[in-house]
Design an enzyme around this catalytic site. Sequence first.
Site: not given
Ligand code: NAP
Ligand code: GLV
Length: 328
Positions: A157, A159, A241, A270, A289
């Site tokens: 949970m 962003r 990921r 990928e 992606h």
């Molecule tokens: P974020 O705000 O850092 O969210 C990651 C969440 O994962 C945090 O709430 C964290 O918990 C939780 N987490 C980490 N390890 C965990 C575990 N072992 N068990 C349960 N929860 C866990 O990051 P975001 O901006 O939302 O982005 C998330 C991910 O999406 C990125 O790291 C990236 O890999 C991926 N992404 C993909 C795309 C795409 O193009 N498909 C685009 C953007 C991002 P805490 O809050 O408690 O630390």
């Molecule tokens: C895309 O996957 C990102 O982490 O921004």
Amino acid sequence: MSKRERVFVTRQIPSPGIELLRSHFEVDIWPDPLPPSREQLQSRAQGVFGLLTLLSDPVDAALMDAAGPSLRGIANYAVGYNNIDVQEANRRSIAVGNTPDALTDATADIAVGLVLAAARHFQESILQVRALEWKTWEPMGLLGLDLKGKTLGILGMGRIGAAVARTMVGGWKMKLLYTSRTDKPQIDSELGGRRVPLEELLSTSDVISIHTDLNPGTKHLIDRDTLSIMKSNAILVNTARGGVIDQEALYDALRAKTIFAAGLDVTDPEPLPNDSRLRELPNCTILPHIGSATFVARNTMSIMAANNLIATLHGQPMPHGVPMPKQS
Ligand code: NAP
Ligand code: GLV
Ligand code: GLV
């Protein structure tokens, strides 16, 4: 005029970021649509002040060695930074930055789109129309799942997870369960969410959407064991990921229909290899992606990444520096 510092940008990115960089640096851009090889990356990195990298570029000690002591900043053109050895960069006092928030809504939209695609057979439906196999309005064909009032489980949970939850709880009045490492009282009060153990989330959610970063605790979090406790009508979506899922185990579960369908914007590796059998499954929708692929998100990301390197040039902390990894 004094000699300008050099920055290597590992692919063409939107011009707002490049123009910003050009106003401060000598900018070298990898011109090809495909990534530089490890050797090409190392050779172009020699003597640079900064690297602007993509999630497909492994940034490790060897690359930092190749760049040499001039390297002060690494700006990833992504929010995820599992491609970078942050601990190694820290050890060398090289700043590392990413692009949070700019792509949250764009990526959340893709997750929601994949939920709908998986629940309502978009993939099979589109293929049917293209193959000229749409013969009639079928009373019992392509039946899918309703979402209204069902249970949504968000793995991670953060962003993006919160943005998906807002859309799906707001729009479909779904009940919300989630996992994270820390409590999210704001989510609980705003969306009626409940942080639960992984097993409870997996065994009770109708839709499971993955939003954790890839770290040692989330690698293959979804494997044969965790898939086996999901409901037979569960939908699994991954926009985080590819490495969070054991793809062989997912293939078997989808093929045996022990879960209903999956939607993947990310795979491991990928691109998905040509012989991956996941591609053949009617109940698996795969996107290449494209989570952050909107004009606004990508322009903003380019500016954020440029500003991260410009701050470093001015001896300031990156405005979007990544958190220090915990020492193990
Ligand atoms: P974020 O705000 O850092 O969210 C990651 C969440 O994962 C945090 O709430 C964290 O918990 C939780 N987490 C980490 N390890 C965990 C575990 N072992 N068990 C349960 N929860 C866990 O990051 P975001 O901006 O939302 O982005 C998330 C991910 O999406 C990125 O790291 C990236 O890999 C991926 N992404 C993909 C795309 C795409 O193009 N498909 C685009 C953007 C991002 P805490 O809050 O408690 O630390
Ligand atoms: C895309 O996957 C990102 O982490 O921004
Ligand atoms: C479907 O198209 C309906 O009109 O019920």
